[in-house]
Design a protein around this motif. Structure first.
Motif, PDB file in Angstrom:
ATOM      1  N   THR A  12       0.829  -1.026  -0.110  1.00 51.04           N
ATOM      2  CA  THR A  12       0.016  -0.008  -0.051  1.00 51.04           C
ATOM      3  C   THR A  12       1.000   1.173  -0.002  1.00 51.04           C
ATOM      4  O   THR A  12       0.586   2.233  -0.624  1.00 51.04           O
ATOM      5  N   ALA A  13       2.050   1.451   0.781  1.00 45.17           N
ATOM      6  CA  ALA A  13       2.739   2.467   0.870  1.00 45.17           C
ATOM      7  C   ALA A  13       3.337   2.678  -0.251  1.00 45.17           C
ATOM      8  O   ALA A  13       3.746   3.663  -0.852  1.00 45.17           O
ATOM      9  N   LEU A  14       3.929   1.567  -0.964  1.00 49.53           N
ATOM     10  CA  LEU A  14       4.586   1.692  -2.614  1.00 49.53           C
ATOM     11  C   LEU A  14       3.744   1.938  -3.309  1.00 49.53           C
ATOM     12  O   LEU A  14       4.280   3.039  -4.209  1.00 49.53           O
ATOM     13  N   GLN A  15       2.299   1.661  -3.627  1.00 50.09           N
ATOM     14  CA  GLN A  15       1.488   2.271  -4.419  1.00 50.09           C
ATOM     15  C   GLN A  15       1.324   3.661  -4.465  1.00 50.09           C
ATOM     16  O   GLN A  15       1.270   4.474  -5.163  1.00 50.09           O
ATOM     17  N   THR A  16       1.437   4.202  -3.159  1.00 49.70           N
ATOM     18  CA  THR A  16       0.860   5.379  -2.611  1.00 49.70           C
ATOM     19  C   THR A  16       2.110   6.294  -3.086  1.00 49.70           C
ATOM     20  O   THR A  16       2.105   7.255  -3.732  1.00 49.70           O
ATOM     21  N   LEU A  17       3.455   5.723  -2.906  1.00 47.77           N
ATOM     22  CA  LEU A  17       4.483   6.399  -3.242  1.00 47.77           C
ATOM     23  C   LEU A  17       4.787   6.720  -4.730  1.00 47.77           C
ATOM     24  O   LEU A  17       5.224   7.646  -5.281  1.00 47.77           O
ATOM     25  N   ASN A  18       4.497   5.629  -5.456  1.00 48.29           N
ATOM     26  CA  ASN A  18       4.378   5.621  -6.820  1.00 48.29           C
ATOM     27  C   ASN A  18       3.392   6.623  -7.315  1.00 48.29           C
ATOM     28  O   ASN A  18       3.731   7.341  -8.532  1.00 48.29           O
ATOM     29  N   THR A  19       2.094   6.733  -6.833  1.00 52.80           N
ATOM     30  CA  THR A  19       1.369   7.803  -7.325  1.00 52.80           C
ATOM     31  C   THR A  19       1.854   9.087  -7.063  1.00 52.80           C
ATOM     32  O   THR A  19       1.514  10.072  -8.202  1.00 52.80           O
ATOM     33  N   GLN A 296       8.699   7.360   4.338  1.00 57.07           N
ATOM     34  CA  GLN A 296       8.632   6.867   5.950  1.00 57.07           C
ATOM     35  C   GLN A 296       7.676   5.797   6.129  1.00 57.07           C
ATOM     36  O   GLN A 296       8.163   5.172   6.835  1.00 57.07           O
ATOM     37  N   ALA A 297       6.434   6.131   5.643  1.00 56.71           N
ATOM     38  CA  ALA A 297       5.634   4.957   5.537  1.00 56.71           C
ATOM     39  C   ALA A 297       5.989   3.679   5.199  1.00 56.71           C
ATOM     40  O   ALA A 297       5.779   2.592   5.605  1.00 56.71           O
ATOM     41  N   LEU A 298       6.830   3.581   4.000  1.00 59.23           N
ATOM     42  CA  LEU A 298       7.266   2.457   3.314  1.00 59.23           C
ATOM     43  C   LEU A 298       8.387   1.871   4.467  1.00 59.23           C
ATOM     44  O   LEU A 298       8.409   0.504   4.483  1.00 59.23           O
ATOM     45  N   SER A 299       9.250   2.787   4.760  1.00 58.16           N
ATOM     46  CA  SER A 299      10.239   2.192   5.554  1.00 58.16           C
ATOM     47  C   SER A 299       9.510   1.385   6.970  1.00 58.16           C
ATOM     48  O   SER A 299      10.222   0.276   7.316  1.00 58.16           O
TER      49      SER A 299
END
Length: 313
Positions: A12-19, A296-299
């Motif tokens: 979820t964090a990765l998808q958000t970061l890509n967006t 930070q969220a992905l980490s």
């Protein structure tokens, strides 16, 4: 449920970061180009309208250049025409003075008239702009009969193109005919068309049909014929000057209109495709913060798997 095979939080964090990264790339592109719609893929309808209007504005730029060239030709002819009117006025004064002068004085007056006639020929011959002289043209030409200045570019909804023109006919402005058959305002020959102003002679008393004094015609009548021919020429020259002046005024007005029209089209295109730099700047700042939080969220999401190890210690 905690799993070491599937990390839903990280996905979820990765998808958000890509967006966020995609939106940031779009914002950075708008800031660097200044365009909200730079390609058809950004907004096909706006891009199509803007492309068409930009093309029309390029045509308007060419129209402005054409009117600038036409204005130079008309202005040159107008200046020379006014000068010629002043010189013919002087010739009229000399002829009127010669009517009551002695033979000796007429010879002196004729030398002045000859100088003025030479000036007329020279000034009219040099009134050329970009290789075109509106005061010295060929009366027998069937193709080159007027000056046409492109004044507008018009495209209908169906795509049909027409151009507007401002025309100046040579018949109204021709002072000297380049053809052998003289038909200019100043070099007319023949009884019906009047005498040539360029050959008037107060000594030889050239008659109004271009010949020498006719037997039985009084000297006073011969001078009156000359003055009549001069007045006719001045009237025709005034008509020609009015034609040139009207064309000059029209070209100036049209140039001003096309300039304003181009500015209006450019503003309209800008409203369709230009980016709001204040808005984009604010959006970029927000996206940068979102990107930092996303990282930070992905980490944090990736560290959850490490926490499972503590359960086996």
């Amino acid at each position: 449920m905690a799993s070491i095979n599937t990390n839903a939080s990280a996905m979820t964090a990765l998808q958000t970061l890509n967006t966020i990264s995609k939106n940031m790339a779009t914002t950075q592109s708008r800031i660097s180009t200044g365009l909200r719609v730079a390609e058809a893929s950004d907004n096909a309808a706006y891009w199509s309208i803007a492309t068409t209007m930009k093309s029309d504005n390029k045509a308007n730029s060419v129209v402005q250049d054409a009117m600038g060239l036409g204005a130079g030709k008309v202005d040159t002819a107008y200046t020379a025409m006014n000068d010629a009117i002043g010189v013919v006025d002087q010739i009229k004064e000399k002829v009127l003075l010669a009517k009551s002068a002695s033979s000796e004085d007429r010879a002196k007056i004729q030398s002045e008239i000859t100088a003025l006639q030479s000036h007329l020929s020279d000034s009219i011959g040099s009134a050329s702009y970009a290789g075109q002289n509106l005061l010295k043209t060929d009366s027998t030409s069937t193709t080159d009969t007027k000056l046409s200045v492109i004044s507008s570019y018009n495209r209908s909804a169906a795509g049909a193109v027409t151009t507007g023109t401002i025309d100046v006919t040579y018949n109204a402005t021709r002072l000297i005919d380049t053809n052998v058959a003289a038909a200019g305002i100043l070099d007319k020959g023949g009884t019906a068309s009047g005498a040539s102003i360029l050959t008037i002679d107060v000594v030889a008393l050239t008659q109004d049909d271009g010949s020498t004094a006719v037997t039985g015609a009084t000297e006073s009548a011969q001078f009156d014929n000359m003055l009549t021919d001069i007045e006719t020429a001045l009237s025709d020259m005034a008509t020609g000057a009015a034609s040139l002046g009207a064309a000059k005024s029209r070209i100036d007005l049209q140039k001003e209109f096309v300039s304003k029209l181009s500015d209006a089209i450019e503003r309209g295109v800008g409203q369709l495709v230009d980016a709001d730099m204040n808005e984009e700047s604010a959006r970029l700042s927000a996206l940068q913060v979102q990107q930092q939080l996303g990282v930070q969220a992905l980490s944090i999401a990736n560290s959850n798997s490490q926490n499972i190890l503590s359960l086996f210690r």
